[in-house]
Scaffold this motif. Structure first.
Motif, PDB file in Angstrom:
ATOM      1  N   GLY A 164       0.770  -1.231   0.000  1.00  0.00           N
ATOM      2  CA  GLY A 164       0.000   0.000   0.000  1.00  0.00           C
ATOM      3  C   GLY A 164       0.800   1.279   0.000  1.00  0.00           C
ATOM      4  N   ALA A 165       2.119   1.199   0.037  1.00  0.00           N
ATOM      5  CA  ALA A 165       2.910   2.433   0.115  1.00  0.00           C
ATOM      6  C   ALA A 165       3.077   3.046  -1.271  1.00  0.00           C
ATOM      7  CB  ALA A 165       4.274   2.138   0.720  1.00  0.00           C
ATOM      8  N   SER A 166       3.216   4.347  -1.288  1.00  0.00           N
ATOM      9  CA  SER A 166       3.531   5.053  -2.526  1.00  0.00           C
ATOM     10  C   SER A 166       4.980   5.527  -2.471  1.00  0.00           C
ATOM     11  CB  SER A 166       2.589   6.244  -2.727  1.00  0.00           C
ATOM     12  OG  SER A 166       2.696   7.134  -1.632  1.00  0.00           O
ATOM     13  N   ALA A 167       5.505   5.972  -3.616  1.00  0.00           N
ATOM     14  CA  ALA A 167       6.895   6.450  -3.651  1.00  0.00           C
ATOM     15  C   ALA A 167       7.058   7.607  -2.679  1.00  0.00           C
ATOM     16  CB  ALA A 167       7.278   6.860  -5.056  1.00  0.00           C
ATOM     17  N   ALA A 168       8.089   7.526  -1.863  1.00  0.00           N
ATOM     18  CA  ALA A 168       8.317   8.550  -0.841  1.00  0.00           C
ATOM     19  C   ALA A 168       9.417   9.529  -1.232  1.00  0.00           C
ATOM     20  CB  ALA A 168       8.667   7.882   0.486  1.00  0.00           C
ATOM     21  N   ALA A 169      10.207   9.191  -2.250  1.00  0.00           N
ATOM     22  CA  ALA A 169      11.296  10.078  -2.649  1.00  0.00           C
ATOM     23  C   ALA A 169      11.656   9.790  -4.095  1.00  0.00           C
ATOM     24  CB  ALA A 169      12.513   9.880  -1.749  1.00  0.00           C
ATOM     25  N   THR A 170      12.236  10.773  -4.748  1.00  0.00           N
ATOM     26  CA  THR A 170      12.741  10.601  -6.113  1.00  0.00           C
ATOM     27  C   THR A 170      14.136  11.207  -6.205  1.00  0.00           C
ATOM     28  OG1 THR A 170      11.767  12.682  -6.882  1.00  0.00           O
ATOM     29  CG2 THR A 170      10.453  10.668  -7.153  1.00  0.00           C
ATOM     30  N   VAL A 171      14.948  10.634  -7.066  1.00  0.00           N
ATOM     31  CA  VAL A 171      16.295  11.143  -7.341  1.00  0.00           C
ATOM     32  C   VAL A 171      16.500  11.082  -8.848  1.00  0.00           C
ATOM     33  CG1 VAL A 171      18.778  10.750  -7.092  1.00  0.00           C
ATOM     34  CG2 VAL A 171      17.274  10.459  -5.120  1.00  0.00           C
ATOM     35  N   THR A 172      17.001  12.169  -9.416  1.00  0.00           N
ATOM     36  CA  THR A 172      17.313  12.202 -10.840  1.00  0.00           C
ATOM     37  C   THR A 172      18.806  12.015 -11.029  1.00  0.00           C
ATOM     38  OG1 THR A 172      15.460  13.658 -11.348  1.00  0.00           O
ATOM     39  CG2 THR A 172      17.259  13.565 -12.957  1.00  0.00           C
ATOM     40  N   ALA A 173      19.173  11.037 -11.845  1.00  0.00           N
ATOM     41  CA  ALA A 173      20.580  10.788 -12.163  1.00  0.00           C
ATOM     42  C   ALA A 173      20.845  11.249 -13.587  1.00  0.00           C
ATOM     43  CB  ALA A 173      20.916   9.307 -12.026  1.00  0.00           C
ATOM     44  N   THR A 174      21.905  11.985 -13.753  1.00  0.00           N
ATOM     45  CA  THR A 174      22.250  12.493 -15.080  1.00  0.00           C
ATOM     46  C   THR A 174      23.706  12.205 -15.382  1.00  0.00           C
ATOM     47  OG1 THR A 174      23.033  14.681 -14.386  1.00  0.00           O
ATOM     48  CG2 THR A 174      20.653  14.403 -14.687  1.00  0.00           C
ATOM     49  N   ASN A 175      24.015  12.296 -16.662  1.00  0.00           N
ATOM     50  CA  ASN A 175      25.412  12.217 -17.106  1.00  0.00           C
ATOM     51  C   ASN A 175      25.977  13.621 -17.311  1.00  0.00           C
ATOM     52  OD1 ASN A 175      25.892   9.358 -17.341  1.00  0.00           O
ATOM     53  ND2 ASN A 175      24.384   9.373 -19.008  1.00  0.00           N
ATOM     54  N   ALA A 176      25.370  14.582 -16.649  1.00  0.00           N
ATOM     55  CA  ALA A 176      25.758  15.970 -16.874  1.00  0.00           C
ATOM     56  C   ALA A 176      27.225  16.188 -16.544  1.00  0.00           C
ATOM     57  CB  ALA A 176      24.894  16.897 -16.028  1.00  0.00           C
ATOM     58  N   SER A 177      27.924  16.866 -17.444  1.00  0.00           N
ATOM     59  CA  SER A 177      29.325  17.214 -17.227  1.00  0.00           C
ATOM     60  C   SER A 177      29.572  18.604 -17.785  1.00  0.00           C
ATOM     61  CB  SER A 177      30.249  16.200 -17.906  1.00  0.00           C
ATOM     62  OG  SER A 177      30.088  16.243 -19.312  1.00  0.00           O
ATOM     63  N   ALA A 178      30.654  19.183 -17.352  1.00  0.00           N
ATOM     64  CA  ALA A 178      31.019  20.515 -17.824  1.00  0.00           C
ATOM     65  C   ALA A 178      32.518  20.595 -17.998  1.00  0.00           C
ATOM     66  CB  ALA A 178      30.533  21.592 -16.844  1.00  0.00           C
ATOM     67  N   ALA A 179      32.945  21.439 -18.917  1.00  0.00           N
ATOM     68  CA  ALA A 179      34.368  21.665 -19.152  1.00  0.00           C
ATOM     69  C   ALA A 179      34.559  23.117 -19.558  1.00  0.00           C
ATOM     70  CB  ALA A 179      34.898  20.730 -20.238  1.00  0.00           C
ATOM     71  N   VAL A 180      35.750  23.631 -19.295  1.00  0.00           N
ATOM     72  CA  VAL A 180      36.066  25.010 -19.672  1.00  0.00           C
ATOM     73  C   VAL A 180      37.222  25.005 -20.655  1.00  0.00           C
ATOM     74  CG1 VAL A 180      35.198  26.073 -17.562  1.00  0.00           C
ATOM     75  CG2 VAL A 180      37.551  25.242 -17.638  1.00  0.00           C
TER      76      VAL A 180
END
Length: 545
Positions: A164-180
């Motif tokens: 009977g439980a519903s999702a209590a939390a969410t996490v988004t995972a990305t491959n986000a990267s940055a460079a200068v």
């Protein structure tokens, strides 16, 4: 009584999973409970519990762990209370859904309660955690699952199934990267950036924060399909120097920082700071553009260059190090200027004070520790005059002798050899040389027809072959030159053949020629079938030029 007390502890422990209703992320129904020892502790009836799941971050990079904290709301002790402190620990499972499906093991918690609890008293089951590491990009959901209570003192394990439980939390995972484009920038400059792995459609906002914490926000970018972004952000002219950062913040993916250092004015220091001509000075400095070429020279009191200049190259962090040799003319300082477009910059420059001490210098300052001793030098010129020697040749004594011939109506080929010639080049120059040979006709000089004007044997009937030109001693080549033997051929009174030659040396830089060489050649005389008897004499002339 001991048994009753044990049961009370066990029942109180499992019942503690039915806390009073309070604010939470989701309500979990627990049923089908089992006990590892029903005779000592019966499984509890079905119950509901409020559970809060809290991730350590709402957005993480793929491959980065995130911690999920499980929190129960406040619990109430049933009759007859909990007479034993630290009676139990709690565990649970967390069901992961969304971008991937798996189940995490959370806990165990710390032991609870910290002190005995009377009937109706409240206590807190300690929080416990699970660790999740996303392996692919996407949004993950976390739902409370089955739980477990362990009463280690009595070896009792109580387990209940969740529903009977519903999702209590969410996490988004990305491959986000940055460079200068460059991790170093000057106040008033621009930082170019690129990024990959961002979520299409999200907004990415660049910002720059200097070492004082002052932030500058750039223009937001909407991520296109494919997840790649690029752009630039201006660094304020008043930006504090030192360690700063460029941060790309996605509306879904979160923040990705990249270290960027704001360079200050270039610096230069010299050690030792005094000395005479020839003193080798160690130079060091910072805040130069990474990889820049920096011109270094002595300067006079008016900052005019003195003596020859040299160059040093800044490393990838903008640090400069190297040596400088003090010239013979007095200097007031050692100056350095970054070369921009091949010309010294008027702003990116620095100088180190230096005391010119003529013919004296200090290798070690008074009181300096042993590890800090330096070096210095004063010049004393040393000269030697080298004069060139001769280019000369020598030959072995004796004549070229061919075996005698008895006329029989046929032509005869008679073998002989040139007397060995030695060429010595001691000039100390880059010049080459050529060793040539000519030969006169062989005139009739002996016998009954001597000096009668009879026809000679032509010089062309003598040919040279098998020419050799090697170092002296034979077989060695310890000399700057490597001469080339000639190809041979018929001799002539008018046209010379080359026995050996040496090409001129290089000119940039000059390359010296020279050496001691032995020259040999085989000769063949073709004697006609019919000619007057007698002795025929000719002359081989060897010319070195």
């Amino acid at each position: 009584m001991a048994m009753a007390g044990t049961l009370a502890v066990a029942l109180a422990t499992v019942t503690a999973l039915a806390p009073a209703a309070s604010a939470g992320t989701t309500t979990v129904n627990y049923g089908s409970c089992t006990s590892s020892n029903p005779g000592l502790a019966a499984p509890p009836p079905d119950y509901s519990s409020q559970v809060t799941l809290t991730p350590s971050a709402n957005s993480v990079a793929v491959g980065s762990p995130v911690t999920i904290t499980w929190h129960y709301s406040l619990s109430t002790a049933p009759s007859p209370g909990i007479p034993i402190a630290d009676a139990a620990t709690a565990k649970a499972s967390i069901v992961v859904g969304g971008a991937a499906s798996t189940t995490l093991s959370a806990g165990p918690s710390a032991a609870f309660p910290p002190a005995p609890v009377a009937t109706g008293g409240t206590f807190q089951i300690p929080d416990f955690t699970a660790t999740f590491t996303p392996t692919t990009a996407g949004t993950y959901t976390f739902t409370p699952g089955n739980n477990e209570q362990d009463v280690a003192q009595f070896g009792i394990v109580i387990q209940c199934a969740a529903s009977g439980a519903s999702a209590a939390a969410t996490v988004t995972a990305t491959n986000a990267s940055a460079a200068v484009g460059s991790a170093y920038v000057r106040p008033g400059g621009t930082v170019d950036f690129t990024g990959a792995g961002w979520i299409a459609g999200e907004t990415v906002t660049p910002s720059f924060k200097d070492s004082a914490g002052t932030a500058t926000t750039g223009t937001a970018i909407t991520v296109p399909a494919g997840g790649a972004v690029s752009g630039s952000i201006a660094v304020p002219a008043a930006a504090a120097t030192g360690a700063g950062s460029l941060v790309l913040t996605g509306s879904t993916s979160g923040a990705v920082p990249i270290a960027v250092t704001v360079l200050g004015a270039p610096t230069l220091s010299a050690s030792p700071a005094s000395g005479g001509p020839g003193t080798v000075v160690g130079l060091s400095g910072g805040n130069w553009d990474p990889g820049a070429t920096v011109a270094v020279s002595g300067v006079d009191a008016s900052s005019n260059p003195v003596g020859a200049s040299s160059t040093l190259t800044a490393d990838a962090s903008g640090h400069l190090s190297g040596g400088y040799t003090v010239p013979g003319t007095a200097i007031a300082a050692i100056g350095a200027a970054e070369l921009v477009g091949g010309a010294p910059s008027t702003t990116l420059r620095a100088a180190a004070a230096f005391t010119f001490a003529g013919n004296a210098c200090t290798a070690d300052a008074a009181g300096a520790p042993v590890s800090a001793t330096g070096t210095c030098s004063v010049p004393q010129s040393a000269n030697v005059t080298v004069s060139g020697g001769p280019l000369q040749l020598k030959e072995n004594t004796g004549a070229v002798t061919f075996p005698g011939v008895t006329l029989d109506g046929t032509a005869h080929n008679q073998a002989g050899s040139l007397q060995q010639v030695e060429v010595q080049d001691f000039r100390g120059t880059t010049d080459g040389w050529v060793l040539n040979a000519t030969m006169s006709d062989l005139a009739l000089t002996g016998g009954p027809y001597a000096n009668s004007g009879a026809a000679p044997i032509p010089a062309g009937d003598v040919s040279a072959s098998g020419l050799k030109c090697a170092g002296n001693p034979a077989g060695t080549t310890p000399y700057p030159s490597t001469p080339t033997a000639g190809s041979g051929g018929a001799l002539s009174a008018t046209t010379a053949i080359t026995l050996c030659s040496q090409a001129a040396g290089g000119t940039n830089p000059p390359t010296v020629t020279g050496g001691d060489f032995l020259v040999d050649a085989g000769l063949n005389l073709s004697v006609p079938a019919y000619l007057l008897q007698g002795t025929y004499t000719g002359t081989v002339t060897i010319t070195l030029q």
